[in-house]
Design a protein around this motif. Structure first.
Motif, PDB file in Angstrom:
ATOM      1  N   LEU A 230       0.840  -1.201   0.000  1.00  0.00           N
ATOM      2  CA  LEU A 230       0.000   0.000   0.000  1.00  0.00           C
ATOM      3  C   LEU A 230       0.869   1.243   0.000  1.00  0.00           C
ATOM      4  O   LEU A 230       1.940   1.268   0.625  1.00  0.00           O
ATOM      5  CB  LEU A 230      -0.911   0.032   1.235  1.00  0.00           C
ATOM      6  CG  LEU A 230      -2.111  -0.915   1.285  1.00  0.00           C
ATOM      7  CD1 LEU A 230      -2.780  -0.822   2.648  1.00  0.00           C
ATOM      8  CD2 LEU A 230      -3.114  -0.609   0.177  1.00  0.00           C
ATOM      9  N   ALA A 231       0.388   2.270  -0.685  1.00  0.00           N
ATOM     10  CA  ALA A 231       1.043   3.574  -0.638  1.00  0.00           C
ATOM     11  C   ALA A 231       0.470   4.389   0.517  1.00  0.00           C
ATOM     12  O   ALA A 231      -0.611   4.092   1.041  1.00  0.00           O
ATOM     13  CB  ALA A 231       0.828   4.308  -1.962  1.00  0.00           C
TER      14      ALA A 231
ATOM     15  N   GLY B 147       1.151  14.777 -10.442  1.00  0.00           N
ATOM     16  CA  GLY B 147       1.652  14.690  -9.076  1.00  0.00           C
ATOM     17  C   GLY B 147       2.845  13.767  -8.929  1.00  0.00           C
ATOM     18  O   GLY B 147       3.368  13.201  -9.885  1.00  0.00           O
ATOM     19  N   GLN B 148       3.252  13.604  -7.674  1.00  0.00           N
ATOM     20  CA  GLN B 148       4.396  12.770  -7.344  1.00  0.00           C
ATOM     21  C   GLN B 148       4.039  11.283  -7.490  1.00  0.00           C
ATOM     22  O   GLN B 148       2.895  10.881  -7.271  1.00  0.00           O
ATOM     23  CB  GLN B 148       4.842  13.042  -5.912  1.00  0.00           C
ATOM     24  CG  GLN B 148       5.374  14.448  -5.676  1.00  0.00           C
ATOM     25  CD  GLN B 148       6.681  14.678  -6.404  1.00  0.00           C
ATOM     26  OE1 GLN B 148       7.531  13.787  -6.466  1.00  0.00           O
ATOM     27  NE2 GLN B 148       6.841  15.873  -6.969  1.00  0.00           N
ATOM     28  N   PRO B 149       5.006  10.456  -7.879  1.00  0.00           N
ATOM     29  CA  PRO B 149       4.727   9.019  -7.962  1.00  0.00           C
ATOM     30  C   PRO B 149       4.448   8.448  -6.570  1.00  0.00           C
ATOM     31  O   PRO B 149       5.006   8.920  -5.569  1.00  0.00           O
ATOM     32  CB  PRO B 149       6.014   8.440  -8.542  1.00  0.00           C
ATOM     33  CG  PRO B 149       7.069   9.432  -8.215  1.00  0.00           C
ATOM     34  CD  PRO B 149       6.397  10.778  -8.253  1.00  0.00           C
ATOM     35  N   SER B 150       3.544   7.487  -6.501  1.00  0.00           N
ATOM     36  CA  SER B 150       3.257   6.831  -5.221  1.00  0.00           C
ATOM     37  C   SER B 150       4.220   5.673  -5.027  1.00  0.00           C
ATOM     38  O   SER B 150       4.621   5.010  -5.992  1.00  0.00           O
ATOM     39  CB  SER B 150       1.809   6.337  -5.177  1.00  0.00           C
ATOM     40  OG  SER B 150       1.593   5.349  -6.158  1.00  0.00           O
TER      41      SER B 150
ATOM     42  N   GLY C 158       8.618  -0.289  -2.267  1.00  0.00           N
ATOM     43  CA  GLY C 158       8.495  -0.892  -3.578  1.00  0.00           C
ATOM     44  C   GLY C 158       8.918   0.091  -4.656  1.00  0.00           C
ATOM     45  O   GLY C 158       9.394   1.196  -4.374  1.00  0.00           O
ATOM     46  N   GLU C 159       8.739  -0.294  -5.907  1.00  0.00           N
ATOM     47  CA  GLU C 159       9.061   0.586  -7.028  1.00  0.00           C
ATOM     48  C   GLU C 159       8.003   1.677  -7.143  1.00  0.00           C
ATOM     49  O   GLU C 159       6.804   1.393  -7.041  1.00  0.00           O
ATOM     50  CB  GLU C 159       9.132  -0.209  -8.330  1.00  0.00           C
ATOM     51  CG  GLU C 159      10.308  -1.187  -8.400  1.00  0.00           C
ATOM     52  CD  GLU C 159      11.637  -0.467  -8.378  1.00  0.00           C
ATOM     53  OE1 GLU C 159      11.733   0.628  -8.990  1.00  0.00           O
ATOM     54  OE2 GLU C 159      12.574  -0.984  -7.735  1.00  0.00           O
ATOM     55  N   PRO C 160       8.415   2.929  -7.352  1.00  0.00           N
ATOM     56  CA  PRO C 160       7.451   4.030  -7.498  1.00  0.00           C
ATOM     57  C   PRO C 160       6.494   3.787  -8.666  1.00  0.00           C
ATOM     58  O   PRO C 160       6.891   3.244  -9.701  1.00  0.00           O
ATOM     59  CB  PRO C 160       8.342   5.249  -7.756  1.00  0.00           C
ATOM     60  CG  PRO C 160       9.676   4.872  -7.202  1.00  0.00           C
ATOM     61  CD  PRO C 160       9.806   3.400  -7.423  1.00  0.00           C
ATOM     62  N   ILE C 161       5.232   4.155  -8.460  1.00  0.00           N
ATOM     63  CA  ILE C 161       4.210   4.038  -9.508  1.00  0.00           C
ATOM     64  C   ILE C 161       3.845   5.450  -9.946  1.00  0.00           C
ATOM     65  O   ILE C 161       3.328   6.243  -9.146  1.00  0.00           O
ATOM     66  CB  ILE C 161       2.972   3.287  -8.990  1.00  0.00           C
ATOM     67  CG1 ILE C 161       3.362   1.881  -8.525  1.00  0.00           C
ATOM     68  CG2 ILE C 161       1.896   3.218 -10.077  1.00  0.00           C
ATOM     69  CD1 ILE C 161       2.227   1.127  -7.863  1.00  0.00           C
TER      70      ILE C 161
END
Length: 374
Positions: A19-20, A59-62, A51-54
């Motif tokens: 989860l972000a 906006g900013q990556p989660s 984890g790897e950014p999504i």
């Protein structure tokens, strides 16, 4: 409050696997800043991994966060009627080490000797940094073991020492981590709850088919234990094919199958060496499956008349193909029972398998320290 919020975050991450921060803030109602502080601390404590950014459109990556398997370790001691086992698990419930011993019947002295020997070996094998991550020991064992001497065909005086033996206190006095104790079938139910499917039912009835059959009740994603032994389904009276009424424990337990095999002169003790494959004569297995399915079907119908479960889970010390056959037999028997006024529940295989009692024991310190209803 801070500690509870940390446990809430860990519970949600466990259930959803990753989860972000924004998702956790939405689920919990906590502010984004509060969630950021909590997750930063959990990451520093080694309990969460990035984890790897999504990247989205704006906006900013989660950045999804997941549990760190190495973040904490747990010990689980299962004490059964025919075997005892100690496991060391990681934060995800993966078994890292295992020690097991079989016997004709359990005694307190032999059980404590095994537990201390196995615990010392496991702990000494761990590097110091991992030894410091051991968060506790859970014990899963039947309550009132001395009451089962006659059924186990053991002289009463051999089982009477259990009346005055406090396994939990004896081990807690030896080791420097917290020790917890729970009924073995209830602990197996807890393993299904903690390590089972993330999107599983909120309420379900659970059966674990071992030497003696037992079970558990889950309501709103929590085990309902009543005064300590609720969901002990073994004593539930059920009809048999001959029209008699017997406790479920004397119909659907594996000791019934073992004695049927032994009565014909075949070796039945091989059932306890492994749950992955049994070399069991078809005649005895088919007869046991037939009567166990009938007993379980009536036990399910009776239980659903008290609480309208829409899901029942069946697990146990048995190979997967036999568990499937048992569930198919229960379904067939349920179709022959008059369920007027009741909603027929779905019958599913438990997801943990034969290790449910050992993993359930290990889940006791995990749940106490790191989880909360979410």
């Amino acid at each position: 409050m801070r500690a509870r919020n940390e446990r809430l975050v860990l519970s949600l991450v466990r259930r959803h696997q990753a989860l972000a921060k924004s998702e956790i803030a939405r689920m919990t109602g906590l502010s984004a800043q509060t969630v950021s502080v909590i997750m930063r601390q959990l990451e520093q404590d080694g309990l969460l991994l990035r984890g790897e950014p999504i990247r989205g459109k704006v906006g900013q990556p989660s950045v999804p966060m997941r549990l760190n398997p190495e973040g904490a370790l747990f010990l689980g001691l299962k004490i059964g009627r025919r075997s005892t086992e100690l496991v060391l698990t990681d934060f995800l419930g993966n078994v890292r080490q295992r020690e097991r011993r079989t016997y004709d019947y359990p005694t307190p002295v032999a059980t404590l000797d095994f537990a201390r020997e196995a615990l010392d070996k496991m702990l000494s094998d761990l590097p110091p940094v991992e030894r410091g991550r051991v968060s506790g020991l859970g014990i899963a064992m039947p309550y009132f073991l001395w009451d089962w001497a006659q059924t186990l065909r053991v002289p009463q005086e051999k089982m009477d020492p259990w009346r005055t033996t406090d396994i939990k206190a004896a081990l807690a006095a030896t080791y420097d981590f917290p020790v917890f104790l729970q009924n073995d079938a209830t602990a197996a139910c807890g393993a299904e709850l903690v390590f089972g499917p993330a999107e599983g039912p909120r309420d379900f009835l659970y059966f674990y088919v071992g030497y003696f059959i037992g079970g558990g009740v889950v309501l709103n994603r929590s085990i309902f234990s009543g005064r300590g032994n609720a969901g002990a389904l073994g004593p539930l009276p059920v009809p048999t094919e001959t029209g008699q009424v017997q406790p479920l424990i004397d119909v659907a337990s594996l000791y019934v199958l073992e004695r049927s095999i032994a009565g014909s002169g075949d070796a039945a003790n091989l059932m306890w060496d492994s749950a992955n494959r049994w070399d069991v004569p078809d005649l005895h297995l088919n007869n046991w499956l037939k009567q166990a399915s009938l007993g379980l079907a009536y036990a399910i119908a009776s239980s659903c008349s008290v609480i309208d479960f829409n899901c029942v889970k069946i697990d146990g010390w048995m190979p997967p193909d036999i568990k499937i056959r048992l569930i198919e037999g229960i379904e067939a028997q349920l179709s022959r029972i008059n369920l007027t006024g009741l909603e027929r529940p779905e019958i599913h295989a438990g997801s943990v398998g034969p290790d449910a009692r050992s993993l359930g024991a290990a889940s006791l310190p995990l749940s106490e320290r790191y989880l909360v209803e979410a």
